[in-house]
Design an enzyme around this catalytic site. Structure first.
Site, PDB file in Angstrom:
ATOM      1  N   HIS A 296       0.833  -1.196   0.000  1.00  0.00           N
ATOM      2  CA  HIS A 296       0.000   0.000   0.000  1.00  0.00           C
ATOM      3  C   HIS A 296       0.871   1.252   0.000  1.00  0.00           C
ATOM      4  O   HIS A 296       2.086   1.170   0.149  1.00  0.00           O
ATOM      5  CB  HIS A 296      -0.914   0.009   1.234  1.00  0.00           C
ATOM      6  CG  HIS A 296      -0.168   0.089   2.525  1.00  0.00           C
ATOM      7  ND1 HIS A 296       0.428  -0.997   3.102  1.00  0.00           N
ATOM      8  CD2 HIS A 296       0.102   1.137   3.333  1.00  0.00           C
ATOM      9  CE1 HIS A 296       1.022  -0.636   4.219  1.00  0.00           C
ATOM     10  NE2 HIS A 296       0.853   0.663   4.389  1.00  0.00           N
TER      11      HIS A 296
ATOM     12  N   ASP B 241       1.669   4.653   2.015  1.00  0.00           N
ATOM     13  CA  ASP B 241       1.491   5.373   3.278  1.00  0.00           C
ATOM     14  C   ASP B 241       1.418   6.857   2.959  1.00  0.00           C
ATOM     15  O   ASP B 241       2.439   7.510   2.733  1.00  0.00           O
ATOM     16  CB  ASP B 241       2.646   5.105   4.242  1.00  0.00           C
ATOM     17  CG  ASP B 241       2.462   3.830   5.044  1.00  0.00           C
ATOM     18  OD1 ASP B 241       1.304   3.424   5.235  1.00  0.00           O
ATOM     19  OD2 ASP B 241       3.460   3.254   5.482  1.00  0.00           O
TER      20      ASP B 241
ATOM     21  N   HIS C 298      -1.391   9.224   7.135  1.00  0.00           N
ATOM     22  CA  HIS C 298      -1.278   7.962   7.872  1.00  0.00           C
ATOM     23  C   HIS C 298      -0.467   8.163   9.150  1.00  0.00           C
ATOM     24  O   HIS C 298      -0.633   7.429  10.121  1.00  0.00           O
ATOM     25  CB  HIS C 298      -0.636   6.910   6.970  1.00  0.00           C
ATOM     26  CG  HIS C 298      -0.517   5.545   7.567  1.00  0.00           C
ATOM     27  ND1 HIS C 298      -1.604   4.754   7.864  1.00  0.00           N
ATOM     28  CD2 HIS C 298       0.565   4.827   7.922  1.00  0.00           C
ATOM     29  CE1 HIS C 298      -1.194   3.611   8.377  1.00  0.00           C
ATOM     30  NE2 HIS C 298       0.124   3.624   8.421  1.00  0.00           N
TER      31      HIS C 298
END
Length: 161
Positions: free
Chosen positions: A63, A65, A69
């Site tokens: 994924h 970040d 986040h």
């Protein structure tokens, strides 16, 4: 017949690397997250089409970040435009460093060594760290790599750049 523009020709002629993995409940995950759940919500026999539902935390598997986040009030992934995700790519191949030290962290010196060999990395580029850790994906225990005291040992990127 459709004619491709020069950008399309460039993209289609470029080397592409598939970074995907199968998603399932046993994939490695940060221990603060519950395992992924999945259920079939429609079947062809009953509904004339097949569909599944998945539930998992947002930073699960491979994924991005986004700044939000880690920092309150910063942008999340939905606020990052596609134009910011298509960047020149430079890959730091540091697999041998990780093999000898599973806690290896990318250093400024590693980046400087890369630039000494390959030239300066232009501002606005995407710099990726290739650790080789992906080879452990199908073995969750090897991926998490806990020692005898339950401490996890995994490589990390340089977080201050």
């Amino acid at each position: 017949m459709t004619t491709l523009n020069s950008f399309q020709q460039t993209v289609l002629g470029a080397q592409r690397v598939d970074l995907t993995h199968q998603v399932h409940a046993e994939i490695p995950r940060f221990p603060a997250f519950e395992p992924m759940r999945e259920r079939t919500v429609n079947t062809i026999a009953e509904h004339r089409f097949w569909a599944k539902e998945y539930t998992f935390a947002t930073p699960y598997g491979t994924h991005i970040d986004a700044p939000g986040h880690f920092a309150e009030g910063k942008r999340l992934v939905d606020a990052i435009g596609a134009d910011e995700l298509i960047l020149p790519l430079f890959v730091l191949h540091l697999e041998s460093e990780v093999e000898s030290n599973p806690d290896y962290e990318v250093t400024v010196e590693a980046i400087q060594a890369f630039e000494a060999e390959h030239g300066e990395i232009p501002e606005g580029s995407f710099v990726a760290f290739s650790s080789g850790w992906h080879s452990r994906w199908d073995d969750p225990a090897a991926f998490v790599n806990h020692d005898e005291n339950g401490v996890q040992h995994t490589p990390a990127g340089l977080s201050m750049l």
